[in-house]
Design an enzyme around this catalytic site. Structure first.
Site, PDB file in Angstrom:
ATOM      1  N   HIS A 233      -1.405   0.382  -0.929  1.00 30.25           N
ATOM      2  CA  HIS A 233      -0.275   0.990  -0.223  1.00 30.25           C
ATOM      3  C   HIS A 233       0.274   2.097  -1.130  1.00 30.25           C
ATOM      4  O   HIS A 233       0.742   1.827  -2.234  1.00 30.25           O
ATOM      5  CB  HIS A 233       0.806  -0.054   0.080  1.00 30.25           C
ATOM      6  CG  HIS A 233       0.422  -0.968   1.198  1.00 30.25           C
ATOM      7  ND1 HIS A 233       0.714  -2.318   1.235  1.00 30.25           N
ATOM      8  CD2 HIS A 233      -0.258  -0.699   2.364  1.00 30.25           C
ATOM      9  CE1 HIS A 233       0.232  -2.836   2.362  1.00 30.25           C
ATOM     10  NE2 HIS A 233      -0.356  -1.888   3.062  1.00 30.25           N
TER      11      HIS A 233
ATOM     12  N   GLU B 251       3.600   2.051  -3.189  1.00 29.83           N
ATOM     13  CA  GLU B 251       3.860   0.975  -4.156  1.00 29.83           C
ATOM     14  C   GLU B 251       3.368   1.427  -5.532  1.00 29.83           C
ATOM     15  O   GLU B 251       2.462   0.847  -6.130  1.00 29.83           O
ATOM     16  CB  GLU B 251       3.192  -0.327  -3.675  1.00 29.83           C
ATOM     17  CG  GLU B 251       3.808  -0.823  -2.372  1.00 29.83           C
ATOM     18  CD  GLU B 251       3.034  -1.948  -1.688  1.00 29.83           C
ATOM     19  OE1 GLU B 251       2.008  -2.414  -2.234  1.00 29.83           O
ATOM     20  OE2 GLU B 251       3.463  -2.356  -0.593  1.00 29.83           O
TER      21      GLU B 251
ATOM     22  N   HIS C  33       0.438  -5.911  -4.948  1.00 31.15           N
ATOM     23  CA  HIS C  33       1.377  -5.241  -4.046  1.00 31.15           C
ATOM     24  C   HIS C  33       2.788  -5.379  -4.622  1.00 31.15           C
ATOM     25  O   HIS C  33       3.001  -6.004  -5.643  1.00 31.15           O
ATOM     26  CB  HIS C  33       1.374  -5.930  -2.664  1.00 31.15           C
ATOM     27  CG  HIS C  33       0.177  -5.670  -1.820  1.00 31.15           C
ATOM     28  ND1 HIS C  33       0.120  -4.653  -0.896  1.00 31.15           N
ATOM     29  CD2 HIS C  33      -1.010  -6.319  -1.732  1.00 31.15           C
ATOM     30  CE1 HIS C  33      -1.062  -4.688  -0.280  1.00 31.15           C
ATOM     31  NE2 HIS C  33      -1.767  -5.692  -0.773  1.00 31.15           N
TER      32      HIS C  33
ATOM     33  N   GLU D 203       2.132 -10.150  -5.392  1.00 30.81           N
ATOM     34  CA  GLU D 203       3.264  -9.310  -4.961  1.00 30.81           C
ATOM     35  C   GLU D 203       4.282  -9.247  -6.081  1.00 30.81           C
ATOM     36  O   GLU D 203       5.014 -10.210  -6.340  1.00 30.81           O
ATOM     37  CB  GLU D 203       3.931  -9.915  -3.716  1.00 30.81           C
ATOM     38  CG  GLU D 203       3.262  -9.589  -2.393  1.00 30.81           C
ATOM     39  CD  GLU D 203       3.749  -8.279  -1.761  1.00 30.81           C
ATOM     40  OE1 GLU D 203       4.665  -7.628  -2.299  1.00 30.81           O
ATOM     41  OE2 GLU D 203       3.184  -7.919  -0.717  1.00 30.81           O
TER      42      GLU D 203
HETATM   43 ZN   LIG Z   1       1.698  -3.558  -0.107  1.00 36.67          ZN
END
Ligand SMILES: [Zn+2]
Length: 233
Positions: free
Chosen positions: A49, A52, A156, A208
């Site tokens: 992403h 990020e 992430h 994450e």
């Molecule tokens: Zn992400």
């Protein structure tokens, strides 16, 4: 085994780099470290992403902490270079790459994410024209075929959890070491690399990072990750 890279030598990425494809805009997709098939090697990746950026900063710091010649696990610092240059979650044509993997629940059409850390998921991206339509995804799938990593660890932000529906040993270890819960992201993710892993029997751990600035995240997570990156299969 020596200690981490001395501070003056941490400025540059010195690990070997090779290309595994090109983005939609033609930017190189780069993997650092060993490019050989070996049981028990993970593949770590960040920046799928493009908004990020902290995931790239943390994983890069971890690679640079590993002493020269001791990077044992392949690492992709930026799986979505076009999105990263634009600061967008999706790639150059607005596809959320983590909704473009070939899964049984992939559907064409819009997909939505949250603007900021609260509020509704109402910002629109696309899942792509077909599964693995995006060069960043098809190149990653080919690299996984080539390296046969176990597991894939996808970094992430900013949910602050470790997600692995199979609750693998590594996922439990990472949850324990980071103090983050072993939990799901809390919303459906059709076409995600995690779902693809479940359906194809590949272990995928989602790491994450919590909602914090890059410097604190580097301080709190890079040494831990560096330890994994230098551990031989
Ligand atoms: Zn992400």
């Amino acid at each position: 085994m020596s200690d981490v890279t001395p501070r003056p030598e941490r400025g540059q990425l010195r690990a070997s780099a090779s290309s595994y494809g090109a983005s939609r805009d033609g930017l190189p997709l780069t993997v650092y470290g060993p490019r050989t098939r070996a049981n028990g090697r993970a593949l770590w990746l960040a920046g799928i992403h493009g908004d990020e950026l902290e995931t790239i900063a943390v994983l890069s710091a971890a690679v640079r902490l590993v002493p020269r010649g001791e990077l044992e696990q392949p690492v992709i610092l930026c799986a979505n270079p076009d999105g990263t240059l634009r600061g967008t979650r999706g790639n150059a044509v607005g596809v959320d790459l983590n909704r473009n993997f070939p899964t049984s629940d992939w559907r064409p059409g819009p997909t939505h994410y949250r603007w900021g850390s609260t509020g509704p998921q109402d910002v629109e991206l696309s899942t792509g024209d077909e599964p693995a339509s995006e060069p960043e995804v098809s190149a990653l799938l080919s690299l996984v075929e080539e390296l046969d990593p176990d597991p894939l660890v996808v970094v992430h932000a900013p949910l602050g959890l470790i997600d692995d529906p199979t609750e693998s040993a590594l996922a439990r270890e990472l949850a324990e070491a980071t103090g983050m819960p072993l939990a799901g992201v809390g919303y459906p993710t059709p076409g995600s690399i995690g779902t693809w892993g479940l359906e194809t029997g590949r272990a995928v751990v989602t790491y994450e990072l919590p909602d914090a600035d890059s410097q604190s995240l580097i301080q709190d997570h890079s040494h831990l990750i560096a330890g994994y990156l230098r551990s031989a299969p």
